[in-house]
Motif scaffolding. Structure first.
Motif, PDB file in Angstrom:
ATOM      1  N   PRO A 140     -14.192  15.043  -3.261  1.00 14.34           N
ATOM      2  CA  PRO A 140     -14.552  13.676  -2.866  1.00 14.34           C
ATOM      3  C   PRO A 140     -14.514  12.716  -4.059  1.00 14.34           C
ATOM      4  O   PRO A 140     -14.696  13.140  -5.190  1.00 14.34           O
ATOM      5  N   PRO A 141     -14.308  11.416  -3.771  1.00 15.93           N
ATOM      6  CA  PRO A 141     -14.207  10.443  -4.867  1.00 15.93           C
ATOM      7  C   PRO A 141     -15.563  10.091  -5.453  1.00 15.93           C
ATOM      8  O   PRO A 141     -16.615  10.444  -4.901  1.00 15.93           O
ATOM      9  N   ALA A 142     -15.533   9.375  -6.565  1.00 15.60           N
ATOM     10  CA  ALA A 142     -16.761   8.895  -7.194  1.00 15.60           C
ATOM     11  C   ALA A 142     -17.533   8.011  -6.215  1.00 15.60           C
ATOM     12  O   ALA A 142     -16.942   7.262  -5.432  1.00 15.60           O
ATOM     13  N   GLY A 143     -18.854   8.127  -6.259  1.00 21.34           N
ATOM     14  CA  GLY A 143     -19.704   7.355  -5.359  1.00 21.34           C
ATOM     15  C   GLY A 143     -20.125   8.123  -4.123  1.00 21.34           C
ATOM     16  O   GLY A 143     -21.033   7.686  -3.403  1.00 21.34           O
ATOM     17  N   THR A 144     -19.484   9.266  -3.866  1.00 22.57           N
ATOM     18  CA  THR A 144     -19.828  10.067  -2.691  1.00 22.57           C
ATOM     19  C   THR A 144     -21.164  10.779  -2.896  1.00 22.57           C
ATOM     20  O   THR A 144     -21.427  11.313  -3.965  1.00 22.57           O
ATOM     21  N   ILE A 145     -21.995  10.781  -1.875  1.00 21.94           N
ATOM     22  CA  ILE A 145     -23.245  11.544  -1.880  1.00 21.94           C
ATOM     23  C   ILE A 145     -23.004  12.821  -1.083  1.00 21.94           C
ATOM     24  O   ILE A 145     -22.727  12.768   0.117  1.00 21.94           O
ATOM     25  N   LEU A 146     -23.084  13.938  -1.757  1.00 23.03           N
ATOM     26  CA  LEU A 146     -22.796  15.225  -1.115  1.00 23.03           C
ATOM     27  C   LEU A 146     -23.979  15.658  -0.261  1.00 23.03           C
ATOM     28  O   LEU A 146     -25.130  15.548  -0.663  1.00 23.03           O
ATOM     29  N   ARG A 147     -23.658  16.166   0.901  1.00 26.63           N
ATOM     30  CA  ARG A 147     -24.677  16.690   1.798  1.00 26.63           C
ATOM     31  C   ARG A 147     -24.080  17.854   2.568  1.00 26.63           C
ATOM     32  O   ARG A 147     -22.883  17.887   2.786  1.00 26.63           O
ATOM     33  N   PRO A 148     -24.882  18.850   2.934  1.00 28.58           N
ATOM     34  CA  PRO A 148     -26.332  18.932   2.773  1.00 28.58           C
ATOM     35  C   PRO A 148     -26.717  19.420   1.381  1.00 28.58           C
ATOM     36  O   PRO A 148     -25.883  19.888   0.612  1.00 28.58           O
ATOM     37  N   ALA A 149     -28.016  19.328   1.090  1.00 35.11           N
ATOM     38  CA  ALA A 149     -28.548  19.864  -0.161  1.00 35.11           C
ATOM     39  C   ALA A 149     -28.801  21.358  -0.001  1.00 35.11           C
ATOM     40  O   ALA A 149     -28.814  21.895   1.100  1.00 35.11           O
ATOM     41  N   GLY A 150     -28.988  22.011  -1.149  1.00 34.63           N
ATOM     42  CA  GLY A 150     -29.293  23.433  -1.128  1.00 34.63           C
ATOM     43  C   GLY A 150     -28.092  24.344  -1.106  1.00 34.63           C
ATOM     44  O   GLY A 150     -28.249  25.564  -1.008  1.00 34.63           O
ATOM     45  N   VAL A 151     -26.883  23.787  -1.211  1.00 32.16           N
ATOM     46  CA  VAL A 151     -25.660  24.601  -1.195  1.00 32.16           C
ATOM     47  C   VAL A 151     -24.699  24.077  -2.262  1.00 32.16           C
ATOM     48  O   VAL A 151     -24.883  22.989  -2.819  1.00 32.16           O
ATOM     49  N   GLU A 152     -23.664  24.868  -2.538  1.00 32.96           N
ATOM     50  CA  GLU A 152     -22.617  24.452  -3.456  1.00 32.96           C
ATOM     51  C   GLU A 152     -21.532  23.694  -2.687  1.00 32.96           C
ATOM     52  O   GLU A 152     -21.212  24.027  -1.551  1.00 32.96           O
ATOM     53  N   HIS A 153     -20.966  22.701  -3.339  1.00 30.19           N
ATOM     54  CA  HIS A 153     -19.885  21.917  -2.758  1.00 30.19           C
ATOM     55  C   HIS A 153     -18.664  22.018  -3.668  1.00 30.19           C
ATOM     56  O   HIS A 153     -18.778  22.028  -4.901  1.00 30.19           O
ATOM     57  N   GLU A 154     -17.488  22.074  -3.055  1.00 31.80           N
ATOM     58  CA  GLU A 154     -16.249  22.160  -3.833  1.00 31.80           C
ATOM     59  C   GLU A 154     -15.756  20.759  -4.189  1.00 31.80           C
ATOM     60  O   GLU A 154     -15.657  19.875  -3.328  1.00 31.80           O
ATOM     61  N   LEU A 155     -15.459  20.564  -5.463  1.00 33.36           N
ATOM     62  CA  LEU A 155     -14.836  19.330  -5.932  1.00 33.36           C
ATOM     63  C   LEU A 155     -13.386  19.655  -6.275  1.00 33.36           C
ATOM     64  O   LEU A 155     -13.110  20.652  -6.940  1.00 33.36           O
ATOM     65  N   ARG A 156     -12.462  18.821  -5.837  1.00 31.74           N
ATOM     66  CA  ARG A 156     -11.032  19.068  -6.055  1.00 31.74           C
ATOM     67  C   ARG A 156     -10.412  17.907  -6.836  1.00 31.74           C
ATOM     68  O   ARG A 156     -10.876  16.770  -6.736  1.00 31.74           O
ATOM     69  N   VAL A 157      -9.370  18.225  -7.596  1.00 32.73           N
ATOM     70  CA  VAL A 157      -8.660  17.203  -8.351  1.00 32.73           C
ATOM     71  C   VAL A 157      -7.163  17.447  -8.233  1.00 32.73           C
ATOM     72  O   VAL A 157      -6.697  18.590  -8.209  1.00 32.73           O
ATOM     73  N   ALA A 158      -6.421  16.352  -8.120  1.00 28.71           N
ATOM     74  CA  ALA A 158      -4.957  16.394  -8.131  1.00 28.71           C
ATOM     75  C   ALA A 158      -4.480  15.554  -9.308  1.00 28.71           C
ATOM     76  O   ALA A 158      -4.902  14.405  -9.469  1.00 28.71           O
ATOM     77  N   PHE A 159      -3.622  16.141 -10.128  1.00 27.73           N
ATOM     78  CA  PHE A 159      -3.119  15.458 -11.326  1.00 27.73           C
ATOM     79  C   PHE A 159      -1.631  15.192 -11.152  1.00 27.73           C
ATOM     80  O   PHE A 159      -0.856  16.088 -10.835  1.00 27.73           O
ATOM     81  N   THR A 160      -1.248  13.937 -11.370  1.00 29.82           N
ATOM     82  CA  THR A 160       0.159  13.540 -11.328  1.00 29.82           C
ATOM     83  C   THR A 160       0.534  12.971 -12.684  1.00 29.82           C
ATOM     84  O   THR A 160      -0.045  11.973 -13.126  1.00 29.82           O
ATOM     85  N   ALA A 161       1.494  13.624 -13.350  1.00 33.11           N
ATOM     86  CA  ALA A 161       1.914  13.175 -14.674  1.00 33.11           C
ATOM     87  C   ALA A 161       2.688  11.863 -14.568  1.00 33.11           C
ATOM     88  O   ALA A 161       3.385  11.604 -13.571  1.00 33.11           O
TER      89      ALA A 161
END
Length: 197
Positions: A99-120
């Motif tokens: 998710p992008p910056a500013g996102t509030i992850l829910r629910p609490a109490g668990v791990e969330h996956e953050l993904r990134v895509a890089f374009t040269a």
């Protein structure tokens, strides 16, 4: 007449020259490499000979490094502290996070996956790259405020004048009181009231 016998294999002093020269970084695609040799003994050997080969350079996939971020507290939006992926080779480009910056992850109490895509920036020579990390979201600990109520006379049932605790954070919820609303307290110097949110 018979053909001349071939010369035995031997070391011939001379100068080598390569095109492109050593140290050249080739772009992706097919390249023709040239080697030229000029023997020092120009009287007995051809002045210069050339050889050619084709070399295919493949596009490169940059390597990404992304340290696992520290935990978030529920309600805290994603920011640069979590979005800190870097290209190991230092290739210029653009990182897009999900998710992008500013996102509030829910629910609490668990791990969330953050993904990134890089374009040269140099898309002709570099493939896109991607990566991911996990971040844990801790539950938010709300705080309550409750001013001590004024004394009441014996026989007065507990009501909103006494059971009026408030949540200091703008969080919706339900208060449970002990003793409950409507309870009649015994006459004593002090009775402990408990609020649970």
């Amino acid at each position: 007449l018979t053909p001349p016998a071939p010369l035995p294999s031997q070391h011939i002093d001379g100068m080598w020259n390569y095109l492109p020269p050593e140290g050249t970084v080739l772009s992706a695609g097919c390249h023709r490499l040239q080697a030229s040799f000029a023997p020092l003994d120009a009287a007995n050997f051809v002045a210069e000979v050339h050889a050619f080969v084709n070399l295919t350079v493949l596009r490169y996939t940059p390597r990404l490094s992304w340290a696992f971020p520290s935990s978030l507290v529920f309600g805290q939006p994603l920011n640069y502290d979590q979005h800190r992926a870097v290209c190991v080779e230092g290739v210029d480009g653009v990182f897009v996070y999900d998710p992008p910056a500013g996102t509030i992850l829910r629910p609490a109490g668990v791990e969330h996956e953050l993904r990134v895509a890089f374009t040269a920036s140099d898309r002709d020579n570099y493939f896109p790259a991607s990566g991911s990390v996990l971040v844990f979201v801790e539950p938010f600990q709300v705080s309550l405020s409750w001013s001590p109520p004024a004394p009441i006379e014996y026989g007065t049932p507990l009501g909103s004048a006494q059971l009026n605790a408030i949540c200091d954070t703008a969080v919706e919820g339900v208060f449970f009181y002990e003793p409950p609303p409507g309870a009649l307290l015994p006459a004593s110097a002090c009775t402990v009231l408990t609020a649970r949110f």
